[in-house]
Design a protein around this motif. Structure first.
Motif, PDB file in Angstrom:
ATOM      1  N   HIS A 341      39.518  59.612  51.233  1.00 43.86           N
ATOM      2  CA  HIS A 341      39.047  58.628  50.261  1.00 43.86           C
ATOM      3  C   HIS A 341      39.790  57.296  50.437  1.00 43.86           C
ATOM      4  O   HIS A 341      39.177  56.220  50.473  1.00 43.86           O
ATOM      5  CB  HIS A 341      39.272  59.198  48.861  1.00 43.86           C
ATOM      6  N   LYS A 344      38.850  55.654  53.702  1.00 42.62           N
ATOM      7  CA  LYS A 344      37.493  55.103  53.591  1.00 42.62           C
ATOM      8  C   LYS A 344      37.528  53.741  52.866  1.00 42.62           C
ATOM      9  O   LYS A 344      36.878  52.782  53.299  1.00 42.62           O
ATOM     10  CB  LYS A 344      36.620  56.093  52.810  1.00 42.62           C
ATOM     11  N   ASN A 345      38.308  53.671  51.793  1.00 47.16           N
ATOM     12  CA  ASN A 345      38.398  52.398  51.063  1.00 47.16           C
ATOM     13  C   ASN A 345      39.031  51.310  51.912  1.00 47.16           C
ATOM     14  O   ASN A 345      38.616  50.141  51.861  1.00 47.16           O
ATOM     15  CB  ASN A 345      39.217  52.581  49.777  1.00 47.16           C
ATOM     16  N   GLN A 348      36.533  50.162  54.361  1.00 43.76           N
ATOM     17  CA  GLN A 348      35.546  49.307  53.688  1.00 43.76           C
ATOM     18  C   GLN A 348      36.086  47.878  53.573  1.00 43.76           C
ATOM     19  O   GLN A 348      35.370  46.904  53.793  1.00 43.76           O
ATOM     20  CB  GLN A 348      35.246  49.880  52.300  1.00 43.76           C
ATOM     21  N   GLY A 349      37.388  47.779  53.262  1.00 41.75           N
ATOM     22  CA  GLY A 349      38.036  46.462  53.173  1.00 41.75           C
ATOM     23  C   GLY A 349      38.023  45.758  54.524  1.00 41.75           C
ATOM     24  O   GLY A 349      37.682  44.569  54.620  1.00 41.75           O
ATOM     25  N   LYS A 378      45.481  42.325  54.995  1.00 42.42           N
ATOM     26  CA  LYS A 378      45.949  43.093  53.845  1.00 42.42           C
ATOM     27  C   LYS A 378      45.646  44.586  54.037  1.00 42.42           C
ATOM     28  O   LYS A 378      46.473  45.452  53.751  1.00 42.42           O
ATOM     29  CB  LYS A 378      45.245  42.581  52.575  1.00 42.42           C
ATOM     30  N   ASN A 379      44.478  44.871  54.579  1.00 36.29           N
ATOM     31  CA  ASN A 379      44.117  46.273  54.766  1.00 36.29           C
ATOM     32  C   ASN A 379      44.856  46.914  55.929  1.00 36.29           C
ATOM     33  O   ASN A 379      45.075  48.121  55.926  1.00 36.29           O
ATOM     34  CB  ASN A 379      42.595  46.415  54.909  1.00 36.29           C
ATOM     35  N   LYS A 382      47.835  48.034  54.309  1.00 40.71           N
ATOM     36  CA  LYS A 382      47.572  49.232  53.499  1.00 40.71           C
ATOM     37  C   LYS A 382      47.571  50.477  54.362  1.00 40.71           C
ATOM     38  O   LYS A 382      48.155  51.499  54.006  1.00 40.71           O
ATOM     39  CB  LYS A 382      46.215  49.110  52.790  1.00 40.71           C
ATOM     40  N   LEU A 468      42.134  45.852  32.009  1.00 44.13           N
ATOM     41  CA  LEU A 468      41.804  47.258  32.151  1.00 44.13           C
ATOM     42  C   LEU A 468      42.534  48.068  31.089  1.00 44.13           C
ATOM     43  O   LEU A 468      42.153  49.181  30.773  1.00 44.13           O
ATOM     44  CB  LEU A 468      42.183  47.763  33.544  1.00 44.13           C
ATOM     45  N   LYS A 519      46.305  54.685  39.478  1.00 50.13           N
ATOM     46  CA  LYS A 519      45.733  53.404  39.889  1.00 50.13           C
ATOM     47  C   LYS A 519      44.287  53.559  40.357  1.00 50.13           C
ATOM     48  O   LYS A 519      43.768  52.713  41.078  1.00 50.13           O
ATOM     49  CB  LYS A 519      46.569  52.804  41.015  1.00 50.13           C
ATOM     50  N   GLY A 520      43.680  54.689  40.011  1.00 51.47           N
ATOM     51  CA  GLY A 520      42.304  54.912  40.426  1.00 51.47           C
ATOM     52  C   GLY A 520      42.200  54.933  41.934  1.00 51.47           C
ATOM     53  O   GLY A 520      43.080  55.456  42.620  1.00 51.47           O
ATOM     54  N   SER A 521      41.144  54.324  42.444  1.00 52.21           N
ATOM     55  CA  SER A 521      40.913  54.396  43.891  1.00 52.21           C
ATOM     56  C   SER A 521      41.908  53.554  44.685  1.00 52.21           C
ATOM     57  O   SER A 521      41.979  53.663  45.893  1.00 52.21           O
ATOM     58  CB  SER A 521      39.488  53.935  44.192  1.00 52.21           C
ATOM     59  N   ARG A 522      42.683  52.722  44.003  1.00 57.99           N
ATOM     60  CA  ARG A 522      43.639  51.880  44.738  1.00 57.99           C
ATOM     61  C   ARG A 522      44.911  52.634  45.102  1.00 57.99           C
ATOM     62  O   ARG A 522      45.649  52.257  46.000  1.00 57.99           O
ATOM     63  CB  ARG A 522      44.007  50.661  43.901  1.00 57.99           C
TER      64      ARG A 522
ATOM     65  N   GLN B  17      35.969  47.777  41.561  1.00 55.52           N
ATOM     66  CA  GLN B  17      37.418  47.799  41.376  1.00 55.52           C
ATOM     67  C   GLN B  17      38.136  47.115  42.544  1.00 55.52           C
ATOM     68  O   GLN B  17      39.263  46.646  42.402  1.00 55.52           O
ATOM     69  CB  GLN B  17      37.879  49.250  41.256  1.00 55.52           C
ATOM     70  N   SER B  18      37.464  47.074  43.688  1.00 54.07           N
ATOM     71  CA  SER B  18      38.112  46.505  44.869  1.00 54.07           C
ATOM     72  C   SER B  18      37.972  44.978  44.882  1.00 54.07           C
ATOM     73  O   SER B  18      36.858  44.438  44.970  1.00 54.07           O
ATOM     74  CB  SER B  18      37.477  47.100  46.132  1.00 54.07           C
ATOM     75  N   ASP B  20      38.815  43.113  47.243  1.00 54.53           N
ATOM     76  CA  ASP B  20      38.323  42.711  48.569  1.00 54.53           C
ATOM     77  C   ASP B  20      36.798  42.665  48.567  1.00 54.53           C
ATOM     78  O   ASP B  20      36.197  41.704  49.039  1.00 54.53           O
ATOM     79  CB  ASP B  20      38.775  43.716  49.635  1.00 54.53           C
ATOM     80  N   SER B  21      36.203  43.738  48.057  1.00 50.99           N
ATOM     81  CA  SER B  21      34.732  43.796  48.059  1.00 50.99           C
ATOM     82  C   SER B  21      34.152  42.669  47.224  1.00 50.99           C
ATOM     83  O   SER B  21      33.163  42.029  47.619  1.00 50.99           O
ATOM     84  CB  SER B  21      34.254  45.140  47.514  1.00 50.99           C
ATOM     85  N   CYS B  41      35.926  46.321  36.038  1.00 48.52           N
ATOM     86  CA  CYS B  41      35.642  47.550  35.290  1.00 48.52           C
ATOM     87  C   CYS B  41      34.262  47.489  34.629  1.00 48.52           C
ATOM     88  O   CYS B  41      33.739  46.422  34.292  1.00 48.52           O
ATOM     89  CB  CYS B  41      36.738  47.857  34.275  1.00 48.52           C
ATOM     90  N   GLU B  62      33.064  53.668  41.608  1.00 49.74           N
ATOM     91  CA  GLU B  62      34.501  53.934  41.504  1.00 49.74           C
ATOM     92  C   GLU B  62      35.180  53.001  40.518  1.00 49.74           C
ATOM     93  O   GLU B  62      36.360  53.150  40.232  1.00 49.74           O
ATOM     94  CB  GLU B  62      35.171  53.803  42.874  1.00 49.74           C
ATOM     95  N   ASP B  64      36.290  51.479  37.033  1.00 48.32           N
ATOM     96  CA  ASP B  64      36.726  52.167  35.828  1.00 48.32           C
ATOM     97  C   ASP B  64      35.529  52.512  34.935  1.00 48.32           C
ATOM     98  O   ASP B  64      34.759  51.636  34.566  1.00 48.32           O
ATOM     99  CB  ASP B  64      37.677  51.210  35.093  1.00 48.32           C
ATOM    100  N   PRO B 107      30.931  54.537  52.947  1.00 46.66           N
ATOM    101  CA  PRO B 107      31.180  53.118  53.214  1.00 46.66           C
ATOM    102  C   PRO B 107      29.902  52.446  53.736  1.00 46.66           C
ATOM    103  O   PRO B 107      29.175  53.026  54.507  1.00 46.66           O
ATOM    104  CB  PRO B 107      32.261  53.151  54.298  1.00 46.66           C
ATOM    105  N   TYR B 108      29.701  51.223  53.293  1.00 45.18           N
ATOM    106  CA  TYR B 108      28.475  50.517  53.646  1.00 45.18           C
ATOM    107  C   TYR B 108      28.796  49.299  54.522  1.00 45.18           C
ATOM    108  O   TYR B 108      29.946  48.858  54.604  1.00 45.18           O
ATOM    109  CB  TYR B 108      27.753  50.043  52.377  1.00 45.18           C
ATOM    110  N   TYR B 110      28.112  45.272  55.095  1.00 43.30           N
ATOM    111  CA  TYR B 110      27.824  44.177  54.160  1.00 43.30           C
ATOM    112  C   TYR B 110      26.494  43.486  54.439  1.00 43.30           C
ATOM    113  O   TYR B 110      25.801  43.082  53.511  1.00 43.30           O
ATOM    114  CB  TYR B 110      28.972  43.161  54.158  1.00 43.30           C
TER     115      TYR B 110
END
Lengths: 581, 139
Positions: A341, A344-345, A348-349, A378-379, A382, A468, A519-522, B17-18, B20-21, B41, B62, B64, B107-108, B110
């Motif tokens: 997961h 994948k994120n 995506q970044g 940045k990614n 990560k 949040l 932090k959820g998906s982060r 939430q991202s 970046d996106s 969120c 994803e 919140d 993942p998609y 853009y």
């Protein structure tokens, strides 16, 4: 919660929790208890709730439903019942047993003063003297009758068998020990244990033992004896194979030179798991005169009991192994899912950043290229951090202790975190202790540990800022980092405080558990466990204080090991902090 | 391309939430004359829907609370009222998404996502686009 745990069959190790008034068992996808067993019907049986208990009802299955080896149409289940459908064997466990809990409440420990004139200790017996009571070499009275002597000897064998069975989870070791015990106690020439391989449906030899005189000879076990034991589920003793009417006189037993043999089933709770076989042997053609018999009916009885004990231990070990395996598979599954997961994120970044670069290059807009590159960069960080955290967490490592400047390490962390903090609108305040001496520690590892904590603090502020979490008051979000050298206590501390969202008391206990991220998906759920591991490697620790809505304080402390004064002959720069990124 | 006033520009809300996106979509779509609203969120995003009536909402599951079925239902209701389109980013099965919503699995890439958003913006400005005025689920 009531459950069915699979201990045999293709689904071995799976636990099915039983919820609801009707739980269906079968091979088809729609069943709550779906079994991958071709001998199970598509809709085989149902568990129906009745007044807090479950009744198992066969749904007209082709191969029947068994409870504790009995074919049933319907049966009210008790905890510990064995449920067999097809080739799948499951243990039923009821939910909380209130009565036993209630009865536990009525036990209390009282002092002597509350119990005047109560019991007094008149005799004690420790573990070792206990063993000596049964021991072969224990003192025996001259007046012991042969019956008593035999009973003591048998009890001794059973005691040691029980000890062997309860002291190991290694089946080969257990079987080895059981053969040793048998050979100590009976004059067998050869012996072996064979276990039933359920996949191959045949006996597989596991342990063999020989007296010296027969050690070189191959051991050939009569199929006639084995078949009889398995089919009748009985132990057999043959004192003279050629005279025993159970065996065909032309059978292989006599030709193989077997004079006496004992073969017993290893009967467990859920069936026969194998056999134990011993014999006396004279090579064919070497009979000079018929020697006295060495095996008796009493040996047979005791061998049956030993076989049962060993079988129970094997079943327990298999059950335990299945549970461990199931937990291990679940942990691996969770690890793979969580890491996939995050990766994948990150991908995506990177994909987003690359897309911006491409768009910017096409249109010649440098600011778009620059924005895209910042995202890619940045990614990259990560993924690099994730890999480093995974490596740090996954292996036991000795910290590489070198002379280093703690303030310099933290300064570098602050520099790295500065951009991230600025993006999140968080002020980063750094106060190094001017008195910090040169210390001995692993600067690479400490860098990682501090970076994870500071990054978390910035994220906590950003989360509070982004709305949040419930905003409490308008004040600038801030993370303060400071180092402290406590000379009197020979300790150093790195303190990271933030005025972010804070941590709920119920979450505090879990923050250092792997893959527990708030932090959820982060969040990867690796940062804090890695920081704690690194501090433990330095014989230090992390203490957290937090108030929801007000912020958190992470205090990382470790012993201050002062660096030895630099050797004047050493190469220049040897005492400088070195750490890679 | 002639400069459009803020009122004339079509609005897209990105709930993701991202950061970046959000940044990628904002950068690209703004360059194409789209006004971007964004939120990390789902609950906050819903407020933006009620206030600004965007033509298209891109909702990452994803984010919140976005996985909460009642939150999605609230989006569906609001968007149907305002003839807006919903693009869901996530790993749902096709059968879990109503026919009038658009699922993009992660993942998609853009480029196709942006093309899809542009098509939906076009659709919302055409007469007889995406139904009219009243949310059938609320009747």
């Amino acid at each position: 919660m009531p459950s069915l745990f699979v201990i045999q069959g293709r689904d071995q190790g799976k636990r099915f929790e039983l919820q609801g008034s009707c739980v269906r068992v079968g091979r088809e996808k729609g069943n709550t208890v779906q079994l991958h067993d071709t001998e199970v019907s598509r809709f085989h049986a149902e568990l129906r709730e009745q007044g807090g208990r479950y009744e198992l009802v066969d749904l007209g299955s082709s191969n029947g439903t068994y409870v504790n080896s009995q074919l049933i149409d319907h049966h009210l289940l008790n905890s510990g019942d064995r449920v067999q459908v097809g080739r799948t064997l499951m243990i039923f466990t009821a939910g909380d047993e209130l009565t036993s809990h209630e009865r536990v409440d009525s036990i209390s420990i009282v002092g002597q003063e509350q119990h005047p004139g109560g019991s007094r200790i008149v005799s004690t017996l420790g573990q070792q003297p206990g063993e000596r009571i049964f021991g072969i070499h224990s003192e025996r009275s001259e007046s012991d009758s042969p019956w008593l002597a035999r009973a003591r000897s048998n009890l001794d064998v059973m005691y040691h068998t029980a000890l062997a069975a309860s002291h190991t989870l290694d089946i080969d070791q257990l079987l080895q020990r059981i053969m040793e015990l048998i050979f100590e106690w009976v004059e067998a020439d050869r012996g072996c244990v064979m276990l039933l391989d359920r996949d191959l449906d045949q006996l597989v030899p596991k342990v063999r033992r020989d007296r010296k005189s027969t050690a070189g000879e191959s051991i050939e076990i009569s199929r006639t004896i084995l078949d009889y034991v398995l089919q009748h589920n009985e132990g057999v003793l043959t004192s003279d194979a050629s005279d025993d009417e159970r065996w065909d006189s032309a059978a292989s037993i006599v030709r193989m030179g077997i004079r006496e043999a004992i073969c017993v089933p290893m009967q467990g709770r859920y069936g026969v798991v194998g056999v134990i076989y011993i014999d006396t042997y004279t090579a064919p053609g070497r009979f000079i005169q018929r020697p006295a018999n060495r095996f008796s009916a009493e040996h047979l009885k005791l061998m049956v009991a030993i076989g049962h004990q060993a079988a129970l231990a094997i079943e327990d070990t298999s059950y335990y192994s299945a549970m461990v395996q199931a937990e291990r598979l679940a942990a691996i599954g969770q690890t793979i899912a969580t890491l996939s997961h995050h990766i994948k994120n990150i991908l995506q970044g990177i994909r987003g950043g690359s897309y911006l670069i491409e768009e910017g290059l096409k249109s010649g807009e440098f600011d778009v290229v620059s924005k895209g590159w910042a995202i890619v960069d940045k990614n990259q960080d990560k993924i690099s951090n994730l890999v480093m955290d995974m490596l740090t967490f996954s292996k036991e490592r000795e910290p590489e202790m070198v002379p280093a400047d703690l303030n310099e390490v933290v300064t570098d962390v602050i520099e790295l975190a500065q951009t991230r903090a600025a993006d999140a609108g968080v002020k980063l305040v750094w106060t190094p202790d001017a008195q910090m001496p040169l210390l001995t520690f692993d600067p690479d590892a400490l860098h990682r540990a501090v970076l994870n904590i500071v990054t978390n603090a910035v994220d906590a502020c950003e989360k509070a800022e982004s709305g949040l979490v419930e905003p409490r008051q308008v004040e600038p979000r801030q993370v303060t980092v400071r180092t402290e050298y406590a000379a009197a206590q020979q300790l150093v501390r790195i303190i990271v405080e933030d005025n972010g969202e804070g941590i709920a008391p119920e979450d505090l206990a879990r923050i250092f558990s792997v893959f527990e991220s708030r932090k959820g998906s982060r969040g990867t759920g690796l940062g804090l466990p890695v920081s704690q591991k690194i501090m433990h490697e330095h014989e230090g620790d992390i203490v957290v204080d937090s108030t929801p809505g007000q912020g958190s304080r992470f205090c990382m402390s470790m012993p201050a090991i002062l660096a030895q004064p630099a050797d004047p002959d050493a190469a220049p720069g040897a005492a400088q902090t070195r750490y890679g990124l | 391309m002639p400069e459009l006033s803020l009122e004339q520009r079509k609005r897209v809300l990105i709930v993701d939430q991202s950061a970046d996106s959000r940044s990628v979509l904002r950068t690209v779509l703004e360059r194409r004359g789209v006004q971007i609203l964004e939120s990390p969120c789902a609950a906050q995003g819903l407020e933006l829907v009620r206030q600004h009536h965007p033509e298209v909402v891109v909702l990452d599951l994803e984010s919140d609370a976005a996985e909460d079925r009642s939150v999605r239902a609230a989006y569906e209701c609001e968007l149907a009222t305002h003839r807006a389109e919903l693009v869901i980013l996530g790993n749902l099965r096709r059968c879990e998404v109503p026919a009038d919503e658009h699922l993009v699995r992660k993942p998609y890439h853009y480029a196709p996502l942006i093309r899809k958003i542009e098509q939906l913006i076009e659709r919302t400005v055409q007469p007889g686009g995406n139904g009219a005025g009243q949310c059938l689920r609320c009747l």
